[in-house]
Design an enzyme around this catalytic site. Sequence first.
Site, PDB file in Angstrom:
ATOM      1  N   GLU A 102       0.652  -1.148   0.314  1.00  0.00           N
ATOM      2  CA  GLU A 102      -0.031   0.331  -0.135  1.00  0.00           C
ATOM      3  C   GLU A 102       0.362   1.682  -0.158  1.00  0.00           C
ATOM      4  O   GLU A 102       0.706   1.662  -0.864  1.00  0.00           O
ATOM      5  CB  GLU A 102      -1.595  -0.509   1.465  1.00  0.00           C
ATOM      6  CG  GLU A 102      -1.449   1.195   1.219  1.00  0.00           C
ATOM      7  CD  GLU A 102      -2.332   1.235   2.731  1.00  0.00           C
ATOM      8  OE1 GLU A 102      -3.331   1.811   2.450  1.00  0.00           O
ATOM      9  OE2 GLU A 102      -2.462   0.761   3.607  1.00  0.00           O
ATOM     10  N   ASP A 103       2.111   0.599   0.957  1.00  0.00           N
ATOM     11  CA  ASP A 103       2.291   2.590   1.134  1.00  0.00           C
ATOM     12  C   ASP A 103       4.205   2.778   0.156  1.00  0.00           C
ATOM     13  O   ASP A 103       4.535   3.665   0.958  1.00  0.00           O
ATOM     14  CB  ASP A 103       2.973   2.458   2.574  1.00  0.00           C
ATOM     15  CG  ASP A 103       1.784   3.157   3.423  1.00  0.00           C
ATOM     16  OD1 ASP A 103       0.620   3.433   2.746  1.00  0.00           O
ATOM     17  OD2 ASP A 103       1.571   2.115   4.469  1.00  0.00           O
TER      18      ASP A 103
END
Length: 749
Positions: A102-103
Site C-alpha cells: 500500500e505505502d
Amino acid sequence: MAEANTQAQGSSLRRLVPRIFSRAPRINDLDNLVRTVRVNHPKGDLAIIERAYRVANEKHEGQKRQSGEPYITHPLAVAQILAEMGLGPRAIAAALLHDTVEDTGYALSDLTEAFGDEVAMLVDGVTKLDKVKYGESAQAETVRKMIVAMSKDIRVLLIKLADRLHNARTWGFVPPEKAERKARETLEIYAPLANRLGIQAIKSELEDLSFAVLHPKIYAEINSLIAQRTPQREKYLKQVIESINEDLHDLRIRGKVGGRPKQLYSVYQKMVIRGREFDDIYDLIGIRVLVNSVRDCYAVLGAIHARWTPLPGRFKDYIATPKFNLYQSLHTTVIGPSGRTVEIQIRTHEMHQQAEFGVAAHWMYKERMNGGKPVAGPTDTDMTWLAHISDWQAETADPSEFLDSLRFEIGAKEVYVFTPKGRVIGLPSGATPVDFAYAVHTEIGHRTMGAKVNGRLVPLETAVKSGDVVEVFTSKNPDAGPSQDWLSFVKSTRARNKIRGWFTKERREEAIEQGKESIARAMRRQNLPLQKLMSHDSFAEVAQQLHYEDVSALYAAVGEGHVSTQSVLEKVTALIAANDTTTGAIEIPGGSRTREPRTGDSGILVRGADDILVKLAKCCTPVPGDPIVGFVTRGSGVSVHRTDCVNVKALSAEEQRFVEVEWAPTTKSVFRVQIQVEALDRAGLLSDVTRVLSEHHVNILSATVNTNDERLAISRFVFEMGDSVHLDRVLNAVRRIDAVYDVYRVTSS
C-alpha cells in the site's frame, strides 16, 4: 485558533494518558523478534523473517511515523506482538510486509514471487484501502474488506488487530479528532472482535487506550480513585495471597498466585453501565491462581470455599462449559478477610495461555501438531460465524448498514435451537421463530405464518431459548410474503436484510403509489397547489438531494416509511421559495441614525439607535467580554447574541438586520449565566455543588439534574452575576468537588 485548541487538547491528553504517547521500544529489533519466534517454533523457517525484514526496511526507507521514528519500527512492533502470541514465521513475515504494497512501490506480484502465495495472501488481506476516505461509508468498506479476507484466513485478522494495537499505543502523536475517530471505531469493531476470538490481552489494552482517548477526564478520575486505594489494596492482596499459598502447600499443589491487573474500562462499564458504586466493584481486588491440572483447579476451589464463604450466584464454571471463544476458568467471589469481597479466578497454565491469546494460541497449537506446516483456515464449530460473514455481507448493499450489522453480529451472544428433525441452528440472543425460519431458508421465512416452540403455539415475536425445538408453519398462497411489523422484532442480520429486500423488490410499485398518495393527502391538508407542485421539477431536485435515483425512488421511499412526507414537502416548498426574489430590506425601528448611542441595564450600546429595546439572547447568554452582534427582531427590539451562536449562523442570510453593538456595563447591569457540571454520580453530589455555589454568593435561578444510563450526572445551573471575573472563581471551586470531572459555561441552548 483551531490549531491552538488542538495543541491544548493534545497537551491535556498527554498529561492524562502518558502511555499512548510511547514510541516503539528499542527492544523490538530483529534479533529479539527472531528469538521470540524460535521459542514457539524451534523448527520454523526463520530465514523468511530475516528476508521479509530486509525487504520491508528497504521499501520503507526514508518514511517516517508521525512520532518522528523510522517507519520500519511499526511493522517490527506489529510482528513482535504476533510473535509473543505464538504465530508462525509466515504470519510474522506477512506482518513485516503488511504495509509495503500500500505505502511503497512494491507490487503484490513481486511479493508473491519472493515469498510465496501464502504470505502474499495474508499481506493482501490486511492491505488498507486507498488514502481517499468518503466518511462513514469508507470506514465501513474498509471493515468489509478486512472481514471478508478474515473469513478466509484467521491470521489476517490477527495481523490487523496487532496493527491497530500498535497504532493505538501511539495515538498521542496524531490530531485529536483523528484519534477520537479511530478510538470509537476500535471500541465498536476491533475490541469486540478480539473478545470474540478470545484474545483478552489485546482486547483489554484496546479498550483502555480507546477509553483514554474518548473520555480522558473520566479516565483520569477513575485512575485517581484507584490510585487513592492502591496502598490499602496491595496490603490486602498480600494477605489474601499468603492465605491461598498456605492452602496450596497443604494440598501439595504447585501453583502461582497473583493479583489480576486492573482494567479501567471494565471499572467504568461496571460503574456507569451496570450501576455499581466504585467501592462495590469486585475487580479492584482480584486474585488469579494458576495450577497444572484441571483436578488441581477444583481442589483449590474447594480449599478456598472452605476458608472463606462464597457469595451466592457468583460462582461460574467455565471449565465444564467453556465460553464461545474457548475461554476456560473457574470464577468465584468470596467474603475474604475483614469482610471484604474478593473475586478469584482459578485455571491451568494452558487455560491462561488460551485466555490471553485465544484463537492465536489455538492456531499455534495446530501448527505445532502439524510439524510447523501451514494449517487451513478456521474449522472449529465455535468459529463457524467467521465463515458466514462473507455470505451476509454480500446481502447488504449499503456499507453503513453493513457496519451496523457487523457491530451487532460480533457483540451478540448466541442461542442454539433445534429443528423438528434435530438439526441445530445458531441464532442471536433474543431471536424469534421468524429469525429461525430465515436461517433455515429464505422462502420459508417469506411464507411463515405461525410457529410452535416445544410443541406449543406461540406468537411470532416470542424470543426462543437455547435447547428449544422450533417448528414454523408456511402459507401455500403464492402471493404470501413477510409483514412490515417483523422488522420491529427480528434480531438476525440475515432476516432483516431478507425482509427489507422483499419489500424493495416485490412491493416497489405499490410503495410508489402509496408515496404519491401520502404526499397528495398532505398537500391537500395544507392547502398547497397540488397540480402546480406535482408538475414542478423541484421533486426531482429533492430526490437528487436525498441521493435517490429518480422521483419514483423518492415516492417509494416515502411509501416504505424511509422518508417522512412532511420532510419532502418542506424541501420542495423551500426550493420553490428560493426561486422567488421578492424580498426587501427591513428598516431598523427607532428614528435617525445620527443620534447618540444609548446604554441601559442590559449593559449594551446600540450604534445608530438610542431608544430601542435591547435584550440579551437566552440561547447563548452573552456576558461582558464575549464577542457580540445585534439582530433586529420583529416587534421585540434588538436581540444580542454571541458571534459564535448557532442562531446567528442561521440568520446570516438576512444580514441587513444585523446592527453593531458593544458592551457598556454599569454597576446595575446583571447578566444571566448557564453552567454545566459533569460528574460520576454519587450520593450527596447535588448537595455539594449547591453548597459551593451558595458559598460564592450565587443566586441560582434554575437547576436541572439528569443522571443517564451510564451513571453520569449532568447538571445545569442558571444564575445571575454582575462581574464576569466572578464566574472563573465559581467554576474553579466547583471543579474541585470530588467526582466532578468537568464544569464549564454553556453558551448555546
